[in-house]
Design an enzyme around this catalytic site. Structure first.
Site, PDB file in Angstrom:
ATOM      1  CB  SER A   1      -0.573  -3.354   7.849  1.00 31.57           C
ATOM      2  OG  SER A   1       0.678  -3.187   6.844  1.00 31.57           O
TER       3      SER A   1
ATOM      4  CD  GLU B   1      -3.180   1.174  -2.967  1.00 28.08           C
ATOM      5  OE1 GLU B   1      -2.411   1.142  -4.097  1.00 28.08           O
ATOM      6  OE2 GLU B   1      -2.490   1.080  -2.016  1.00 28.08           O
TER       7      GLU B   1
ATOM      8  CG  HIS C   1      -5.145   3.444   2.576  1.00 28.47           C
ATOM      9  ND1 HIS C   1      -5.538   3.868   3.777  1.00 28.47           N
ATOM     10  CD2 HIS C   1      -4.218   2.651   2.950  1.00 28.47           C
ATOM     11  CE1 HIS C   1      -4.930   3.286   4.881  1.00 28.47           C
ATOM     12  NE2 HIS C   1      -4.205   2.353   4.288  1.00 28.47           N
TER      13      HIS C   1
ATOM     14  CB  SER D   1       1.541   1.761   8.602  1.00 31.66           C
ATOM     15  OG  SER D   1       1.075   0.238   8.180  1.00 31.66           O
TER      16      SER D   1
END
Length: 323
Positions: A226, A133, A81, A271
């Site tokens: 996620s 992020e 990230h 992911s």
């Protein structure tokens, strides 16, 4: 039961790269121990648990600053990230060896923010509050970057700078981003637009938008943390009009969801380990509502099946500390 396997699904290249870097780090005897990952290397608990078996410790906390304060010695891995320049500097000052597993798509956004803020721009960043992020991206130029997540955030923006730019977190819903960018263009007609939805996120969302409508239900296999997995569920409901549930693995499937369903679609976040997804598909393939023997849910995938295999270990690129 009829199962529609939506393609593409599962791992993206940024996730695979990050895992390969961390696996090579685990095999690199020259790296100072212990080896820590600052947060989840990718947002999937099966992956972080598998790395614990590899001897790599995942540290948790509200933000990267809080996490790096826990580390006094050894090696730190920056997650896919990305992290702010401040975190990189702290690692060097603490005498830590750093390894960078930032996704190249995230690096592109960091470079854009660095370049444009140096030119005097204010940057509006569309992202999810509390996600690592945006934290890393905002940290590139904290005085110039303004995080927005909703239309309300845009309404409360009060910017008079002629130099304005909008960009975004790479894993957002492309429809949400387009909607918010349209609102920003109305409010600031002179704004420059840099849409940064990564290609993997985009094609997975488009596949759901186009294919989920053929099914009665969509199961998204992905970790609760996620963002890209959660957005796939959102796209199914809002764009394809198909009900959807997100599950971390087969053990979270509920038989009640499948009652009266003729066709179920399956996809996975970027992911999510492939064996975890395959196990969900196998269960649904054999499921028969009228045969209770097909209703037994059991997770059998072991942690040693989760991470990519490294045939020939490669030395990792190290960022050395200040002397």
């Amino acid at each position: 039961m009829q199962v529609l396997k939506i393609n593409p699904r599962g791992y993206c290249y940024g996730v695979v790269d990050a895992m390969v870097i961390a696996r090579n780090a685990a095999l690199d005897k020259t790296l100072p121990r212990p080896i820590y990952i600052l947060g989840m290397i990718v947002h999937n608990k099966h992956v972080t648990d598998a790395f614990e078996e590899d001897g790599i410790i995942t540290l948790d906390g509200d933000n990267r600053l809080e996490i790096i304060e826990q580390v006094e010695s050894g090696t730190v891995i920056f997650t896919a990230h990305g992290v702010s320049p401040e975190i990189r500097d702290i690692a060097k000052r603490k005498g830590l060896v750093s390894i960078d597993a930032t996704c190249p798509d995230v690096t592109v956004t960091h470079d854009l923010i660095r370049e444009k803020s140096a030119e005097g721009y204010d940057i509006i960043y569309i992202g999810k509050k509390g996600h690592p992020e945006p934290e890393g991206a905002i940290g590139v130029a904290p005085d110039h970057v303004h995080l927005v997540q909703s239309s309300n955030d845009i309404d409360s923006l009060n910017l008079t700078n002629d130099k304005l730019l909008v960009t975004n977190q790479t894993t957002m819903s492309q429809w949400d981003v387009a909607h918010l960018m349209d609102s920003l263009k109305e409010k600031f007609p002179h704004i420059e637009v840099h849409k940064e939805i990564c290609l993997a996120t985009q094609v997975r969302q488009e596949a759901v938008a186009q294919q989920a409508g053929e099914a009665d239900l969509l199961i998204v296999v992905g970790d609760p943390k996620s963002n890209n997995s959660n957005r796939l569920t959102q796209v199914s409901v809002e764009i394809a009009g198909t009900p959807s549930y997100r599950i971390a693995d087969v053990s979270e499937l509920k038989i009640d969801w499948l009652k009266g369903i003729n066709k179920v679609a399956v996809t996975a976040g970027a992911s999510t380990p492939t064996p975890i997804v395959k196990e969900v598909i196998s269960f649904l393939d054999q499921f028969d509502e009228n045969d209770p023997s097909t209703h037994v849910i059991k997770r059998t995938v072991t942690l040693d099946k989760i991470l990519p295999k490294i045939k020939t270990p490669k030395p990792v690129d190290k960022i050395m500390p200040h002397k």
